[in-house]
Design an enzyme around this catalytic site. Sequence first.
Site, PDB file in Angstrom:
ATOM      1  N   GLY A 103       0.837  -1.202   0.000  1.00 17.08           N
ATOM      2  CA  GLY A 103       0.000   0.000   0.000  1.00 17.08           C
ATOM      3  C   GLY A 103       0.864   1.241   0.000  1.00 17.08           C
ATOM      4  O   GLY A 103       0.715   2.112  -0.834  1.00 17.08           O
ATOM      5  N   PHE A 104       1.802   1.295   0.940  1.00 12.13           N
ATOM      6  CA  PHE A 104       2.724   2.427   1.078  1.00 12.13           C
ATOM      7  C   PHE A 104       1.987   3.749   1.214  1.00 12.13           C
ATOM      8  O   PHE A 104       2.503   4.795   0.863  1.00 12.13           O
ATOM      9  CB  PHE A 104       3.712   2.466  -0.095  1.00 12.13           C
ATOM     10  CG  PHE A 104       4.338   1.138  -0.391  1.00 12.13           C
ATOM     11  CD1 PHE A 104       5.145   0.528   0.559  1.00 12.13           C
ATOM     12  CD2 PHE A 104       4.109   0.479  -1.588  1.00 12.13           C
ATOM     13  CE1 PHE A 104       5.708  -0.716   0.318  1.00 12.13           C
ATOM     14  CE2 PHE A 104       4.668  -0.766  -1.834  1.00 12.13           C
ATOM     15  CZ  PHE A 104       5.474  -1.362  -0.879  1.00 12.13           C
TER      16      PHE A 104
ATOM     17  N   THR B 265       3.435  -6.349   5.384  1.00 15.68           N
ATOM     18  CA  THR B 265       4.533  -6.003   6.284  1.00 15.68           C
ATOM     19  C   THR B 265       4.917  -7.140   7.224  1.00 15.68           C
ATOM     20  O   THR B 265       6.021  -7.155   7.747  1.00 15.68           O
ATOM     21  CB  THR B 265       4.121  -4.806   7.152  1.00 15.68           C
ATOM     22  OG1 THR B 265       2.862  -5.135   7.765  1.00 15.68           O
ATOM     23  CG2 THR B 265       3.929  -3.566   6.318  1.00 15.68           C
TER      24      THR B 265
ATOM     25  N   ALA C 139       2.190  -1.444  17.334  1.00 18.52           N
ATOM     26  CA  ALA C 139       2.042  -0.781  18.632  1.00 18.52           C
ATOM     27  C   ALA C 139       0.581  -0.698  19.049  1.00 18.52           C
ATOM     28  O   ALA C 139       0.276  -0.697  20.237  1.00 18.52           O
ATOM     29  CB  ALA C 139       2.652   0.618  18.570  1.00 18.52           C
TER      30      ALA C 139
ATOM     31  N   THR D 131      11.130  -9.933   9.686  1.00 19.77           N
ATOM     32  CA  THR D 131      10.171  -8.961   9.149  1.00 19.77           C
ATOM     33  C   THR D 131      10.651  -7.541   9.416  1.00 19.77           C
ATOM     34  O   THR D 131      10.440  -6.654   8.601  1.00 19.77           O
ATOM     35  CB  THR D 131       8.769  -9.179   9.749  1.00 19.77           C
ATOM     36  OG1 THR D 131       8.876  -9.194  11.168  1.00 19.77           O
ATOM     37  CG2 THR D 131       8.153 -10.478   9.284  1.00 19.77           C
TER      38      THR D 131
ATOM     39  N   GLU E 197       7.948   2.837   8.284  1.00 18.82           N
ATOM     40  CA  GLU E 197       8.263   4.028   7.501  1.00 18.82           C
ATOM     41  C   GLU E 197       9.643   4.614   7.739  1.00 18.82           C
ATOM     42  O   GLU E 197      10.209   5.259   6.860  1.00 18.82           O
ATOM     43  CB  GLU E 197       7.170   5.077   7.741  1.00 18.82           C
ATOM     44  CG  GLU E 197       5.843   4.514   7.237  1.00 18.82           C
ATOM     45  CD  GLU E 197       4.624   5.357   7.545  1.00 18.82           C
ATOM     46  OE1 GLU E 197       4.344   6.249   6.761  1.00 18.82           O
ATOM     47  OE2 GLU E 197       3.971   5.096   8.554  1.00 18.82           O
TER      48      GLU E 197
END
Lengths: 774, 327
Positions: free
Chosen positions: A240-241, A469, A512, A669, A740
């Site tokens: 997606g980014f 991710t 998180a 990951t 990110e």
Amino acid sequence: MNPSIGKPIDRVDGKLKVTGAATYAAEFPIKNLAYGVSITSTITKGRIKNIDTRQAQKMPGVIGIMTSENSMQLHYPAGSDPGNGKFAEKDLLPLQNDRIFYGGQHVAIVVAETFEQAEQAAALVKVEYDQQPAAIGFEKNIASAYKPASGLGGAETQIKRGDAEMALQTAAVKTDETYTTPVYHHNAMELHATIAQWDGDKLTVYDATQSVMGVKGLLTATLGIPSEKVQVYALYIGGGFGSKGFTWANTLLAPMAAKQFDRPVKLVLSRQQVFSAAGRRTQTVQKIALGADQNGKLSAIKHATTSETSFVDEFVETAGLATSMLYSCSNVDVSHELVRLNRGTPCPTRAPGEAPGTYALEVAMDELAYKLKIDPLQLRLINYADIEEQKKKQFSEKSLKECYERGAEAIGWTNRKAEPGTLKEGNYLVGYGMATATYPANRSASTAKATLFADGHAEILCGTQDIGTGTYTVMTQVAADAFALPVEKVKVKLGDSSYPKGAQSGGSQVSASVGPPIRAAALGAISKLINLAISDSASPLHGYKEEDITADNGRIHLKNNPNNGETYAQILNRKGLEKLEAQAKTNVSTRQQGPPVPAPPGSPEAKAEEESKNNKAVQEDEKTDRKDYAFHSFGAQFVKVLVDPDLGTVKVDKIVGVMDIGTVMNLKTATNQIMGGMIFGIGMALMENTQYDPNNGRVVTRDLAQYLVPVHADIPEIEVHFINKPDPYISPIGARGIGEIGITGITAAIANAIYNATGKRVRDLPITPDKLIA
Amino acid sequence: MEPFKFIRVQDDQSAIRAALTIGTKFIAGGTNMLDLMKLNIEAPKQVVDINKLSLYQIEELPNGGIRIGALVKNSDLAYHPVIIKKYPVLSEALLSGASPQLRNMASVGGNLMQRTRCPYFYNTDFACNKRVPGSGCAAIDGYNRNNAILGTSDKCIATHPSDMCVAMAALGAIIKVQGPKGLRTIPFNEFHLLPGQTPHLEHSLRQDELITHVEIPPIPYATRSHYLKVRDRTSYEFALASAAVILDIQNGRIQHAHVALGGVGTKPWRAVLAEKVLTGAVANEQTYRTAAEATLSQAKGFKDNTFKIELAKRTLVRALTITGGMS
Ligand SMILES: Cc1cc2nc3c(=O)[nH]c(=O)nc-3n(C[C@H](O)[C@H](O)[C@H](O)COP(=O)(O)OP(=O)(O)OC[C@H]3O[C@@H](n4cnc5c(N)ncnc54)[C@H](O)[C@@H]3O)c2cc1C
Ligand code: SF4
């Protein structure tokens, strides 16, 4: 049992993906499916005068053609939060009127029995337009720049402390330069795709999205249907980014067409269409002035960003945000302005703001270091921010100095010669560069449900999603530890809006945000199980206290006598229970100002909220007072480049990223995320850019042959290191986000290395051969 | 994409017969053809699959030259031991093109016939004389960073994108074609056409003709040859500028020189002026630079691609230096 968190386990969905068994949005086999193809505007601004569909209608297989003349009316969505359903172009709900705001805007959807038939008919639809003069070209329209009220999620856009202007005037050493970055496109492998199916008044949507809950919210609002009548699936997402963070027209057009033609409809945008109708990173012009004393101590930072947005929504690339906190400095002035252009609307792109912002700031810091004749790394240390000076808060955890140290060591920083052009390897000039990486650590309210089954396995349901991710994998580890089960016994289910609401996959917040409620729900289930045993006279644990009992490898037992215990399965079977459930909701938010908003009464979240009042893990987690802390991740990027000075070609020889992101939940990951970000940075620095036609403002470079992303041959040896120090305040797990930060700083580090090699300071990305031979 | 009739032929004659039907196109590897069809740039009525024809041989000829079947895959040609040994420039050019997957599909004939990568040509929303004669050229006043600086006209400034063709231009290859009236031979230099006023006409092959072979003449000194390509990324990208160079140097003097440029011309660009300077001259940097200056003196830059003039010169000088060294 050893904890699973921290182990580099393989992706739990890896085999499904490599064997093609994972179903992406466009891949669900739906009976009686019809295929939609979008026709997009070939003008940049104006009105549709006429759409002649007569010839197309007659083509074989055509079911219908949806235009603004016959499409259903949509309701205006109120939301601006992607997690609750943010439509990317609030003033341009699709096919509602005849107005055109940019080239490549949807004007009609042809629906046919096969994709090929839809394509063929689409080519026969004739659209006539009334063209109007359009706002084309960033530089030409810069005079019309205005100050936006706020950025994404209410982010401040004009930030001041002290008097930067004054401080600059008296600074001993100054730099004042302008840096420009082009439009970038996300180019996720998976195109934007939606399948919509109505069953009476119930709507099922398979969508390529970073937020199943957001899409559900948006569909509920725009289509005016009750929320229990909408179900959204995104089981696997091919990247997606940011491009699938807001919702784009395809997600609405498919259900509209499905309703209109009474058929399930699949709509997949073409790669070319994604370049205009599915977001992008905006162009920026950033003016940065730095002032320092002779010793390198910063006295002033001014960072003025102008970026562009569309006429149908406002998106601010907050490039200056990180500048307000990255270094210690008493006088800071960060400002943002926007220009409106007739282009599709920009949206978040991996590290929105920070990616272009750290490019400009960190190149400016390099320029200052050269003026001061101070090592660039030393300059960072001189201006190290021990606290978040703008918010005047302690950092929850910050080990940036260690990042610098380890990065410098790994790249061989001592080999760097300050004087550009002095190091050579064969025909190449060698350069070293570095920069600081940073990204805020976000966490938002999330809910999860945990179930223990009588056969000994356990399950987690959470309405978040894995955009590629590794969320499935990492959350399996979180759940396994909390359930005290091996990972093979735990199944994590995501990507379904009927699950309890989890976070949107954006802002590097998923781990998180959903980690704590997943953990708490699983611990809650174990607690219920312990209480079952305690109160059961047939249990060997009958009559003991909960505190005296612990769980390990599918079994609960006395802490001081492991032999006295029994398995989860034994307890459930004896009780004749097929399963045991627990839910948890954590309201912790690192961004929210006021008290948490309670879940709507009767919603699944409300039930979880109620149950959480007795959940020790939730209570413990929410007890921590977070308002005194600033949550940020940091890192250091180091680069070695080889430049051919005659031909202007750059070979990135080695890159090192050392990241301080709290607990590393899974080294594989995690490394993959940082590495991916760093490769994005190579693209940003050296090749990626989207070109618009200077005369009519439409996208020219709109496929992967014209828009270059790095290929294997461009990717050097990459070293990723982690400090791996748990953040004591973000959550009991201690992990901040990681998606990110990898792209921040790296672009500047490459640009700085090129300067160190050649003495050429290119302030206009990307740094292509033409700029280096100029 | 428009519907089309698809036939598969077994021999050259059937291929040529099928091509007599107006609107017929051959398809070999399909790596260019399919994109053109999917993007509505070409809409053949009939597509003739020629992959069953026996045009897969690479043969050494009695005169020392080599004959290459039109269906030989780019990778097979590049890795053929004779090509690597006798014509390294051709092997290097092929391997600098596209990606392994594409080279495994792409044929020699298809590579000769591949169409430009001008972005406007691939976008039917824009004017393009090559795609729709007389509609105008969006590139001349538009975004033209990747367009040509040599051989341009006021109707079209598109580059010929092939790498293989640049090497073949330098080698002076000969193209063998077969039509209803029999065999015909086209010298490489006459195969591709300059855009002039008719940029939609790109080559001298007739509609009903099939490329069957390419012959490379014997050039004993071609063992000393090199292909250099400069581009925006390290692999899988077309040239900003490239040079194919073959030098015959005896006692420090250049006896024969073959030079062609890619990424800069509207056709694979045989650099005749450079060859004139080089022939008979001392093999040194001065000579190389003069040769590059001579050839690029004809170049004309546009808004975004003027840099290519200097880049092409440097690329050529570097290729000559690598091939010829310094005397
Ligand atoms: C992403 C991408 C990157 C690329 N990068 C490069 C690069 O860097 N350098 C480079 O040189 N090339 C590059 N190419 C182009 C590639 O080399 C060509 O697509 C390929 O050579 C075409 O061969 P083909 O056999 O697939 O032709 P096809 O697509 O099958 O056909 C192309 C044309 O040739 C005609 N044709 C084919 N065979 C014959 C014949 N025997 N007689 C008459 N006409 C014939 C067809 O009718 C058609 O018009 C790239 C292509 C792509 C898609
Ligand atoms: S340069 Fe040639 S191919 Fe490109 S737009 Fe102009 S006419 Fe078309």
